[in-house]
Design an enzyme around this catalytic site. Structure first.
Site, PDB file in Angstrom:
ATOM      1  N   ILE A   1       0.826  -1.202   0.000  1.00 36.28           N
ATOM      2  CA  ILE A   1       0.000   0.000   0.000  1.00 36.28           C
ATOM      3  C   ILE A   1       0.860   1.251   0.000  1.00 36.28           C
ATOM      4  O   ILE A   1       0.491   2.285  -0.578  1.00 36.28           O
ATOM      5  CB  ILE A   1      -0.993   0.001   1.194  1.00 36.28           C
TER       6      ILE A   1
ATOM      7  N   LYS B   1      -6.237   3.245   6.915  1.00 37.67           N
ATOM      8  CA  LYS B   1      -7.354   2.552   7.558  1.00 37.67           C
ATOM      9  C   LYS B   1      -6.974   1.083   7.736  1.00 37.67           C
ATOM     10  O   LYS B   1      -6.131   0.564   6.998  1.00 37.67           O
ATOM     11  CB  LYS B   1      -8.643   2.729   6.746  1.00 37.67           C
TER      12      LYS B   1
END
Length: 332
Positions: free
Chosen positions: A16, A98
């Protein structure tokens, strides 16, 4: 802050980090100046791939870099609490991937420190900055589909059970809810707000993590939301908002939609319109632009992703896990 590019430090060098990092580098208002990871070799490989000038073999070195304006925490959520506190203690604003933390208690500690220090802090809930999501909220506010009565959002991806995978490891905060369901919960929240009652059902993996979890949110005026997630099937990942005069469908997937379909009923006639918008790169541009805007304007919280919402949604997810019997070491 001057008109020079916002200087980012990336904490973590995984998948990510590379995906979001590419969009940061593509933004004319930002640049990545440093990356830090527990493995110096991995940090250097990341820096070479994205053209980042400095690579550190520890997080402490990264947060101590005086030329870093903001730190993006790109690690897994089980590490966010400790790392966010480390960055904030060093005086660095943070964008926290998140799920924000493992528990609401941890989230509250991060938020309290950011507010006490007067530092910018935001959950990286990129969905809330997406142009079609923003457009859907504007349509709802305009009354075009009438009064919203229900919302449905399901996020499922197929991850066959593997006890060695972090998704099935309780010690690192595994489970469908924090990885996938946080999107479904946030989607329902932005259109309906906090529910009065929540009913939870689901199934556990052999390791004790949630592999399927569904919540029914209930409100005193008979509105409701269906919020679901699973690691056992690749679902259509649609988001549906139903009003008294029509509906909105976002997908697929609803958290990164490229289409918004509006259906309205007038004099018994159903009219449908579809809006299409493709984002460049990996789709994180609007989130990055929001961080840039907040930092340049001296904001410590984003009005698009309020910290109070982040904390309240964490509380709902805590309760849902408890109802299903999923317990982390971080739970009190």
């Amino acid at each position: 802050m001057s008109n020079r590019p916002i200087r980012w430090g990336i904490l973590g060098a995984g998948r990510i980090a590379a995906v979001v990092g590419a969009d940061i580098q593509a933004s004319p208002g930002s640049e990545i100046v440093a990356v830090g990871a527990r493995d110096a070799v991995r940090a250097e490989a990341f820096a070479d791939a994205l053209g980042v000038p400095r690579a550190y073999g520890s997080y402490a070195e990264l947060v101590a870099d005086d030329e870093v304006d903001v730190i993006y925490l790109a690690t897994t959520h089980g590490q966010h609490h400790e790392q966010a506190l480390l960055a904030l203690e060093a005086g660095k604003p943070v964008l926290v991937e998140k799920a924000f933390t493992l528990t609401a208690g941890q989230a509250g500690e991060v938020i309290d420190l950011a507010r006490a220090r007067g530092l910018f802090c935001m959950e990286a809930m990129w969905m809330r900055t997406n142009p079609l999501i923003r457009r859907a909220l504007e349509i709802v506010a305009s009354g075009r589909i009438g009064e919203v009565r229900s919302v449905s959002a399901e996020h499922g991806q197929l991850f066959p059970f593997d006890p060695a995978s972090r998704l099935y490891d309780l010690q690192v905060g595994g489970g469908a809810l924090l990885d996938l369901g946080v999107y479904s919960a946030t989607f329902a929240w932005i259109f309906l707000g906090e529910p009065r009652r929540v009913r939870t059902t689901g199934a556990l993996a052999p390791t004790g993590t949630d592999q399927t979890l569904a919540m029914q949110w209930e409100y005193d005026d008979d509105r409701f939301a269906h919020v679901a997630c699973t690691t056992q099937a690749a679902t259509p990942c649609l988001g549906l908002v139903v009003g008294t005069g029509g509906s909105l469908t976002l997908g697929r997937p609803f958290y990164k939609p490229d289409t918004l379909t509006i259906e309205t009923v007038t004099d018994g006639r159903r009219v449908s319109e579809t809006i299409t918008e493709l984002l460049p790169g990996n789709g994180y541009g609007p989130e990055i632009a929001e961080v840039e805007r907040c930092l340049r304007e001296g904001l410590t919280e984003s009005p698009l992703i309020p910290l109070d919402d982040t904390l309240a949604i964490m509380r709902l997810m805590d309760q849902a896990r408890a109802d299903l019997g999923v317990r982390y070491d971080a739970d009190v």
